[in-house]
Design a protein around this motif. Structure first.
Motif, PDB file in Angstrom:
ATOM      1  N   ASP A  62      -4.191 -12.720 -23.378  1.00  0.00           N
ATOM      2  CA  ASP A  62      -3.848 -13.657 -22.313  1.00  0.00           C
ATOM      3  C   ASP A  62      -3.817 -12.943 -20.964  1.00  0.00           C
ATOM      4  N   PHE A  63      -3.332 -11.706 -20.941  1.00  0.00           N
ATOM      5  CA  PHE A  63      -3.267 -10.891 -19.741  1.00  0.00           C
ATOM      6  C   PHE A  63      -3.836  -9.504 -20.071  1.00  0.00           C
ATOM      7  N   VAL A  64      -4.329  -8.821 -19.077  1.00  0.00           N
ATOM      8  CA  VAL A  64      -4.797  -7.447 -19.245  1.00  0.00           C
ATOM      9  C   VAL A  64      -4.083  -6.592 -18.211  1.00  0.00           C
ATOM     10  N   MET A  65      -3.447  -5.504 -18.665  1.00  0.00           N
ATOM     11  CA  MET A  65      -2.781  -4.579 -17.752  1.00  0.00           C
ATOM     12  C   MET A  65      -3.713  -3.418 -17.449  1.00  0.00           C
ATOM     13  N   LEU A  66      -3.752  -3.040 -16.197  1.00  0.00           N
ATOM     14  CA  LEU A  66      -4.596  -1.931 -15.765  1.00  0.00           C
ATOM     15  C   LEU A  66      -3.724  -0.858 -15.134  1.00  0.00           C
ATOM     16  N   ASP A 104     -14.176  -3.014 -20.997  1.00  0.00           N
ATOM     17  CA  ASP A 104     -12.950  -3.057 -21.796  1.00  0.00           C
ATOM     18  C   ASP A 104     -12.121  -4.285 -21.449  1.00  0.00           C
ATOM     19  N   VAL A 105     -12.062  -4.635 -20.172  1.00  0.00           N
ATOM     20  CA  VAL A 105     -11.319  -5.826 -19.736  1.00  0.00           C
ATOM     21  C   VAL A 105     -11.936  -7.071 -20.370  1.00  0.00           C
ATOM     22  N   ALA A 106     -13.262  -7.168 -20.318  1.00  0.00           N
ATOM     23  CA  ALA A 106     -13.961  -8.321 -20.908  1.00  0.00           C
ATOM     24  C   ALA A 106     -13.720  -8.387 -22.418  1.00  0.00           C
ATOM     25  N   LYS A 107     -13.767  -7.239 -23.089  1.00  0.00           N
ATOM     26  CA  LYS A 107     -13.543  -7.220 -24.544  1.00  0.00           C
ATOM     27  C   LYS A 107     -12.123  -7.635 -24.890  1.00  0.00           C
ATOM     28  N   ALA A 108     -11.142  -7.232 -24.077  1.00  0.00           N
ATOM     29  CA  ALA A 108      -9.755  -7.632 -24.337  1.00  0.00           C
ATOM     30  C   ALA A 108      -9.612  -9.146 -24.250  1.00  0.00           C
ATOM     31  N   PHE A 109     -10.177  -9.749 -23.197  1.00  0.00           N
ATOM     32  CA  PHE A 109     -10.118 -11.215 -23.078  1.00  0.00           C
ATOM     33  C   PHE A 109     -10.940 -11.872 -24.187  1.00  0.00           C
ATOM     34  N   GLY A 110     -12.089 -11.303 -24.521  1.00  0.00           N
ATOM     35  CA  GLY A 110     -12.915 -11.847 -25.596  1.00  0.00           C
ATOM     36  C   GLY A 110     -12.207 -11.817 -26.940  1.00  0.00           C
ATOM     37  N   ALA A 111     -11.335 -10.817 -27.125  1.00  0.00           N
ATOM     38  CA  ALA A 111     -10.584 -10.699 -28.378  1.00  0.00           C
ATOM     39  C   ALA A 111      -9.324 -11.559 -28.385  1.00  0.00           C
ATOM     40  N   GLY A 112      -9.055 -12.270 -27.267  1.00  0.00           N
ATOM     41  CA  GLY A 112      -7.945 -13.214 -27.257  1.00  0.00           C
ATOM     42  C   GLY A 112      -6.752 -12.841 -26.395  1.00  0.00           C
ATOM     43  N   HIS A 145      -0.450 -19.146 -11.994  1.00  0.00           N
ATOM     44  CA  HIS A 145      -1.822 -19.621 -11.868  1.00  0.00           C
ATOM     45  C   HIS A 145      -2.600 -18.554 -11.111  1.00  0.00           C
ATOM     46  N   GLY A 146      -3.629 -18.026 -11.742  1.00  0.00           N
ATOM     47  CA  GLY A 146      -4.448 -16.996 -11.103  1.00  0.00           C
ATOM     48  C   GLY A 146      -5.254 -16.252 -12.137  1.00  0.00           C
ATOM     49  N   ILE A 147      -5.803 -15.129 -11.728  1.00  0.00           N
ATOM     50  CA  ILE A 147      -6.571 -14.288 -12.634  1.00  0.00           C
ATOM     51  C   ILE A 147      -5.587 -13.391 -13.370  1.00  0.00           C
ATOM     52  N   PRO A 148      -5.571 -13.415 -14.702  1.00  0.00           N
ATOM     53  CA  PRO A 148      -4.515 -12.735 -15.463  1.00  0.00           C
ATOM     54  C   PRO A 148      -4.715 -11.229 -15.615  1.00  0.00           C
ATOM     55  N   ILE A 149      -4.816 -10.526 -14.484  1.00  0.00           N
ATOM     56  CA  ILE A 149      -4.905  -9.064 -14.494  1.00  0.00           C
ATOM     57  C   ILE A 149      -3.741  -8.552 -13.663  1.00  0.00           C
ATOM     58  N   ILE A 150      -2.947  -7.631 -14.235  1.00  0.00           N
ATOM     59  CA  ILE A 150      -1.798  -7.108 -13.512  1.00  0.00           C
ATOM     60  C   ILE A 150      -1.830  -5.587 -13.506  1.00  0.00           C
ATOM     61  N   ALA A 151      -1.239  -4.985 -12.485  1.00  0.00           N
ATOM     62  CA  ALA A 151      -1.142  -3.525 -12.407  1.00  0.00           C
ATOM     63  C   ALA A 151      -0.047  -3.067 -13.351  1.00  0.00           C
ATOM     64  N   ALA A 152      -0.294  -1.979 -14.035  1.00  0.00           N
ATOM     65  CA  ALA A 152       0.689  -1.428 -14.955  1.00  0.00           C
ATOM     66  C   ALA A 152       1.908  -0.930 -14.183  1.00  0.00           C
ATOM     67  N   ASN A 153       3.052  -0.878 -14.852  1.00  0.00           N
ATOM     68  CA  ASN A 153       4.273  -0.395 -14.225  1.00  0.00           C
ATOM     69  C   ASN A 153       4.243   1.130 -14.186  1.00  0.00           C
ATOM     70  N   MET A 154       3.470   1.640 -13.274  1.00  0.00           N
ATOM     71  CA  MET A 154       3.372   3.084 -13.092  1.00  0.00           C
ATOM     72  C   MET A 154       3.709   3.361 -11.646  1.00  0.00           C
ATOM     73  N   ASP A 155       4.394   4.443 -11.407  1.00  0.00           N
ATOM     74  CA  ASP A 155       4.901   4.737 -10.075  1.00  0.00           C
ATOM     75  C   ASP A 155       3.798   4.744  -9.025  1.00  0.00           C
ATOM     76  N   THR A 156       2.596   5.148  -9.384  1.00  0.00           N
ATOM     77  CA  THR A 156       1.548   5.287  -8.383  1.00  0.00           C
ATOM     78  C   THR A 156       0.632   4.076  -8.281  1.00  0.00           C
ATOM     79  N   THR A 157       0.604   3.183  -9.271  1.00  0.00           N
ATOM     80  CA  THR A 157      -0.272   2.019  -9.184  1.00  0.00           C
ATOM     81  C   THR A 157       0.474   0.696  -9.131  1.00  0.00           C
TER      82      THR A 157
END
Length: 196
Positions: free
Chosen positions: A88-92, A78-86, A46-58
Motif C-alpha cells: 500500500d505504501f513504499v518507504m524510501l 524495486d518501488v514498482a515491484k513492491a506496489f506490484g506485489a501488493g 490522498h496522494g502518491i503513497p511514497i514516504i521518506a524513511a524515519n532516518m535522521d538525514t532523509t
C-alpha cells in the motif's frame, strides 16, 4: 533441534514483470494517486503513497514537502515491484539520501562532494540524540558517506516515471490496479554488467 525454513524466498532482484497487452497510449495516462482511510485514526490520506524513511538525514520536513508535492528500495524498479506485489505504501531511505532536502552538510572529500547517511539505530544517531548507545543494546545501523546528489526532484521524477512505465507495461491505468494486473517471472539475472 532448530527448525530451518527451506522455502525459496524471493527478493526484488529475483523477479521481473511479465508485460501484458495494454490499451494505454502514454505514461501520462497513469494515475499514481491513492486514497486511504486509516482504520484506527479514521484520518484519510490522498496522494502518491511514497514516504521518506524515519532516518535522521532523509526524514526531514524539506523531504516531506517535496514528496507531498510530487508524490528498503534501491531503484525505481524495486518501488514498482513492491506496489506490484501488493504494497500500500513504499518507504524510501537510501534512494533519497544525499540530496539538498536531506539534513546535514555537504562535505568535500578527495575532490568529491558527499553527505553522511545514517539510520536511527546507528551509533551516530544514538550519540547525537541520546548521548550514546545504551549498555543493554547494540548499534544496528551504519553511517556511510553517500555522493551528493543535488535537488531531489530528478530522483522523484525517475521513481514516478519508472512506476508509470511499469503500469503501462501491464495495462494498469491506476496504481491501485497494478497488483491485480501483475504477473512476476522468476529470473536468475536481470542486469547487464557489460557497461558497469
Amino acid at each position: 533441534m532448530p527448525r530451518i525454513d527451506v522455502d525459496v524466498k524471493l527478493d526484488f532482484k529475483d523477479v521481473l514483470f511479465r508485460p501484458k497487452r495494454s490499451s494505454l497510449k502514454s505514461r501520462s495516462e497513469v494515475d499514481l494517486r491513492r486514497t486511504f482511510t486509516f482504520r484506527n485514526s479514521k484520518q484519510s490520506y490522498h496522494g502518491i503513497p511514497i514516504i521518506a524513511a524515519n532516518m535522521d538525514t532523509t526524514g526531514t520536513f524539506e523531504m516531506a514537502q517535496v514528496l507531498s508535492k510530487d508524490g528498503g528500495c534501491s531503484c525505481p524498479g524495486d518501488v514498482a515491484k513492491a506496489f506490484g506485489a501488493g504494497a500500500d505504501f513504499v518507504m524510501l531511505g537510501g534512494m533519497l539520501a544525499g540530496h539538498d532536502q536531506c539534513a546535514g552538510e555537504v562535505i568535500e572529500k578527495n575532490g568529491r562532494k558527499v553527505k553522511l547517511f545514517y539510520g536511527m539505530s546507528s551509533d551516530t544517531a544514538m550519540k547525537k540524540h541520546v548521548g550514546g548507545v545504551a549498555e543493554y543494546r547494540a548499534s544496528e545501523g551504519r553511517t556511510v558517506e553517500v555522493p551528493y546528489r543535488g535537488d531531489v526532484e530528478a530522483t522523484i521524477r525517475d521513481i514516478l516515471g519508472g512506476l508509470r512505465s511499469t503500469c503501462t507495461y501491464v495495462g494498469a491505468a491506476k496504481l491501485k490496479e497494478l497488483s491485480r494486473r501483475t504477473t512476476f517471472i522468476r529470473v536468475t539475472q536481470q542486469a547487464s554488467h557489460m557497461f558497469t
